[in-house]
Write a protein that holds these residues in place. Structure first.
Motif, mmCIF file in Angstrom:
data_model
loop_
_atom_site.group_PDB
_atom_site.id
_atom_site.type_symbol
_atom_site.label_atom_id
_atom_site.label_comp_id
_atom_site.label_asym_id
_atom_site.label_seq_id
_atom_site.Cartn_x
_atom_site.Cartn_y
_atom_site.Cartn_z
ATOM 1 N N ALA A 84 -46.427 -15.604 3.315
ATOM 2 C CA ALA A 84 -45.704 -14.333 2.356
ATOM 3 C C ALA A 84 -44.365 -15.070 1.887
ATOM 4 O O ALA A 84 -44.105 -14.971 0.690
ATOM 5 C CB ALA A 84 -45.479 -13.156 3.371
ATOM 6 N N VAL A 85 -43.597 -15.776 2.780
ATOM 7 C CA VAL A 85 -42.463 -16.430 2.272
ATOM 8 C C VAL A 85 -42.579 -17.457 1.022
ATOM 9 O O VAL A 85 -41.977 -17.353 0.143
ATOM 10 C CB VAL A 85 -41.608 -16.932 3.487
ATOM 11 C CG1 VAL A 85 -40.555 -17.934 2.866
ATOM 12 C CG2 VAL A 85 -41.243 -16.009 4.396
ATOM 13 N N GLY A 86 -43.517 -18.305 1.378
ATOM 14 C CA GLY A 86 -43.938 -19.114 0.302
ATOM 15 C C GLY A 86 -44.232 -18.566 -1.079
ATOM 16 O O GLY A 86 -43.864 -19.100 -2.264
ATOM 17 N N TYR A 87 -45.074 -17.630 -1.046
ATOM 18 C CA TYR A 87 -45.351 -16.935 -2.211
ATOM 19 C C TYR A 87 -44.427 -16.326 -2.782
ATOM 20 O O TYR A 87 -44.437 -15.913 -4.115
ATOM 21 C CB TYR A 87 -46.840 -16.185 -1.884
ATOM 22 C CG TYR A 87 -48.163 -16.649 -2.131
ATOM 23 C CD1 TYR A 87 -48.236 -18.074 -2.849
ATOM 24 C CD2 TYR A 87 -49.035 -16.456 -0.998
ATOM 25 C CE1 TYR A 87 -49.483 -18.625 -2.763
ATOM 26 C CE2 TYR A 87 -50.522 -17.172 -1.128
ATOM 27 C CZ TYR A 87 -50.616 -18.152 -1.925
ATOM 28 O OH TYR A 87 -51.630 -18.889 -2.174
ATOM 29 N N PHE A 88 -43.568 -15.701 -1.886
ATOM 30 C CA PHE A 88 -42.218 -14.888 -2.552
ATOM 31 C C PHE A 88 -41.515 -15.710 -3.154
ATOM 32 O O PHE A 88 -40.986 -15.399 -4.488
ATOM 33 C CB PHE A 88 -41.896 -14.087 -1.590
ATOM 34 C CG PHE A 88 -40.506 -13.254 -1.983
ATOM 35 C CD1 PHE A 88 -40.669 -12.443 -2.724
ATOM 36 C CD2 PHE A 88 -39.199 -13.644 -1.495
ATOM 37 C CE1 PHE A 88 -39.660 -11.409 -3.103
ATOM 38 C CE2 PHE A 88 -38.284 -13.006 -1.996
ATOM 39 C CZ PHE A 88 -38.345 -11.826 -2.534
ATOM 40 N N ILE A 89 -41.239 -16.857 -2.897
ATOM 41 C CA ILE A 89 -40.575 -17.768 -3.543
ATOM 42 C C ILE A 89 -41.027 -18.288 -4.907
ATOM 43 O O ILE A 89 -40.379 -18.211 -5.752
ATOM 44 C CB ILE A 89 -40.233 -18.949 -2.628
ATOM 45 C CG1 ILE A 89 -39.306 -18.762 -1.510
ATOM 46 C CG2 ILE A 89 -39.418 -20.266 -3.489
ATOM 47 C CD1 ILE A 89 -39.278 -19.862 -0.379
ATOM 48 N N LEU A 90 -42.536 -18.266 -4.830
ATOM 49 C CA LEU A 90 -43.170 -18.792 -5.990
ATOM 50 C C LEU A 90 -43.105 -17.606 -6.799
ATOM 51 O O LEU A 90 -42.693 -17.807 -8.370
ATOM 52 C CB LEU A 90 -44.536 -19.034 -5.864
ATOM 53 C CG LEU A 90 -44.961 -20.363 -4.875
ATOM 54 C CD1 LEU A 90 -46.603 -20.493 -4.684
ATOM 55 C CD2 LEU A 90 -44.402 -21.608 -5.798
ATOM 56 N N PHE A 91 -43.227 -16.331 -6.693
ATOM 57 C CA PHE A 91 -42.977 -15.334 -7.522
ATOM 58 C C PHE A 91 -41.699 -15.265 -8.000
ATOM 59 O O PHE A 91 -41.309 -15.111 -9.363
ATOM 60 C CB PHE A 91 -43.238 -13.866 -6.522
ATOM 61 C CG PHE A 91 -42.875 -12.792 -7.316
ATOM 62 C CD1 PHE A 91 -43.948 -12.403 -8.107
ATOM 63 C CD2 PHE A 91 -41.828 -12.212 -7.175
ATOM 64 C CE1 PHE A 91 -43.370 -11.228 -9.012
ATOM 65 C CE2 PHE A 91 -41.522 -10.984 -7.807
ATOM 66 C CZ PHE A 91 -42.360 -10.360 -8.622
ATOM 67 N N LEU A 92 -40.638 -15.576 -7.351
ATOM 68 C CA LEU A 92 -39.066 -15.429 -7.738
ATOM 69 C C LEU A 92 -38.920 -16.700 -9.047
ATOM 70 O O LEU A 92 -38.204 -16.258 -9.713
ATOM 71 C CB LEU A 92 -38.013 -15.757 -6.740
ATOM 72 C CG LEU A 92 -38.133 -14.652 -5.701
ATOM 73 C CD1 LEU A 92 -37.035 -14.976 -4.509
ATOM 74 C CD2 LEU A 92 -37.644 -13.261 -6.122
ATOM 75 N N ILE A 93 -39.699 -17.697 -8.617
ATOM 76 C CA ILE A 93 -39.241 -18.472 -9.851
ATOM 77 C C ILE A 93 -40.569 -18.561 -11.012
ATOM 78 O O ILE A 93 -40.536 -19.339 -11.913
ATOM 79 C CB ILE A 93 -39.483 -20.257 -9.430
ATOM 80 C CG1 ILE A 93 -40.928 -20.205 -8.688
ATOM 81 C CG2 ILE A 93 -38.248 -20.277 -8.263
ATOM 82 C CD1 ILE A 93 -40.956 -21.948 -8.129
ATOM 83 N N GLY A 94 -41.143 -17.471 -10.887
ATOM 84 C CA GLY A 94 -42.042 -17.104 -11.994
ATOM 85 C C GLY A 94 -43.392 -17.716 -12.256
ATOM 86 O O GLY A 94 -44.188 -17.809 -13.163
ATOM 87 N N LYS A 95 -43.983 -18.260 -10.653
ATOM 88 C CA LYS A 95 -45.254 -18.720 -10.838
ATOM 89 C C LYS A 95 -46.412 -17.478 -10.607
ATOM 90 O O LYS A 95 -45.905 -16.390 -9.956
ATOM 91 C CB LYS A 95 -45.346 -19.708 -9.570
ATOM 92 C CG LYS A 95 -44.471 -20.810 -9.729
ATOM 93 C CD LYS A 95 -45.360 -21.807 -10.820
ATOM 94 C CE LYS A 95 -44.571 -23.158 -10.878
ATOM 95 N NZ LYS A 95 -45.419 -24.222 -11.732
ATOM 96 N N GLU A 96 -47.535 -18.023 -10.984
ATOM 97 C CA GLU A 96 -48.400 -16.943 -10.871
ATOM 98 C C GLU A 96 -48.837 -16.860 -9.259
ATOM 99 O O GLU A 96 -49.065 -17.864 -8.707
ATOM 100 C CB GLU A 96 -49.635 -17.413 -11.706
ATOM 101 C CG GLU A 96 -50.864 -16.211 -11.559
ATOM 102 C CD GLU A 96 -52.055 -16.625 -12.456
ATOM 103 O OE1 GLU A 96 -53.105 -15.790 -12.310
ATOM 104 O OE2 GLU A 96 -51.941 -17.385 -13.409
ATOM 105 N N ILE A 97 -49.185 -15.677 -8.762
ATOM 106 C CA ILE A 97 -49.492 -15.371 -7.304
ATOM 107 C C ILE A 97 -51.097 -15.284 -7.134
ATOM 108 O O ILE A 97 -51.576 -14.353 -8.118
ATOM 109 C CB ILE A 97 -48.753 -14.504 -6.775
ATOM 110 C CG1 ILE A 97 -47.254 -14.608 -6.910
ATOM 111 C CG2 ILE A 97 -49.095 -14.376 -5.327
ATOM 112 C CD1 ILE A 97 -46.752 -15.904 -6.476
ATOM 113 N N PRO A 98 -51.782 -15.940 -6.405
ATOM 114 C CA PRO A 98 -53.062 -15.603 -6.242
ATOM 115 C C PRO A 98 -53.436 -14.418 -5.782
ATOM 116 O O PRO A 98 -52.777 -13.914 -5.173
ATOM 117 C CB PRO A 98 -53.763 -16.821 -5.600
ATOM 118 C CG PRO A 98 -52.341 -17.171 -4.770
ATOM 119 C CD PRO A 98 -51.229 -17.298 -5.582
ATOM 120 N N ASP A 99 -54.511 -13.910 -6.186
ATOM 121 C CA ASP A 99 -55.100 -12.622 -5.625
ATOM 122 C C ASP A 99 -55.304 -12.601 -4.118
ATOM 123 O O ASP A 99 -56.125 -13.294 -3.615
ATOM 124 C CB ASP A 99 -56.346 -12.036 -6.533
ATOM 125 C CG ASP A 99 -56.757 -10.738 -6.042
ATOM 126 O OD1 ASP A 99 -56.198 -10.184 -5.066
ATOM 127 O OD2 ASP A 99 -57.836 -10.216 -6.592
#
Length: 222
Positions: free
Chosen positions: A41-56
């Protein structure tokens, strides 16, 4: 004929470590089931903050739409890696290494052999490892193995050397592995994992210094 401790009591203790959930304790059991979802969750949240697409996230439960599928999945996931490997890594190898080298060095040694154990999978087409190849993702994966080994040792030492704890932790690590990461995603998850183990390393360092202070005798040179 005198029986060895391994042939009698040792065997019973070993299998108790495999099956007896009471060795783990409630708070450590909770940690086992939460640590890798939290890292994810933390890793994907950081990716979300920098505008990366989050997998389903539904991909993690793909195909688990009936009882039979869930049972087959659990059996495969438990037998295919966690149970088969942890009887050796944390069941036999870790404790003698800790006695000789301490927790950190033992973790790195086990991690190294754990890494070597999986190397053939990088040469077998169709495996998740072969899809990574031997580029940057390989080194990120190798770092993850070492980080995992530290986490496993830490929990092992706080759950009466429970092999069941290691099996469950291994299962959770496999199930909540991040999907489809590019190089930037690999770096972010590597940083998150390192931050997770920093308190463990600091704790071990303090314990080591304290032990040296206690054990080292005073020499009177007067």
């Amino acid at each position: 004929m005198v029986q060895t401790s391994w042939s009698a009591r040792g065997k019973r203790e070993f299998w108790k470590r495999v099956f007896d959930i009471r060795h783990i304790g409630k708070k450590w059991l909770l940690l086992i089931f939460l640590i890798f979802p939290v890292i994810l969750a933390v890793g994907y949240f950081i990716l979300f903050l920098i505008g990366k697409e989050i997998p389903d996230f539904s991909l993690y439960f793909s195909g688990l739409d009936n009882f039979e599928a869930i049972v087959l999945f659990l059996v495969f996931m438990l037998l295919g890696g966690p149970l088969a490997e942890e009887l050796g890594w944390r069941g036999f190898l870790l404790d003698p290494l800790q006695e000789k080298w301490g927790s950190l060095k033992a973790s790195l040694i086990v991690g190294f052999f754990w890494l070597i154990w999986h190397l053939p999978l990088f040469l077998i087409a169709g495996t998740s490892q072969s899809q990574k190849g031997f580029g940057f993702s390989f080194w990120s994966w190798s770092l993850q193995i070492m980080v995992l080994s530290v986490i496993f040792t830490w929990i092992h030492n706080h759950t009466q050397k429970s092999i069941l704890a290691a099996v469950l932790l291994h299962f959770m690590a496999n199930f909540f592995y991040p999907l489809n990461l590019d190089a930037q995603g690999e770096i972010i998850f590597s940083v998150v994992r390192i931050l997770i183990i920093l308190p463990i390393l600091i704790s071990w360092s303090r314990q080591s210094r304290f032990s040296l202070k206690v054990i080292t005798p005073k020499v009177d040179l007067s």
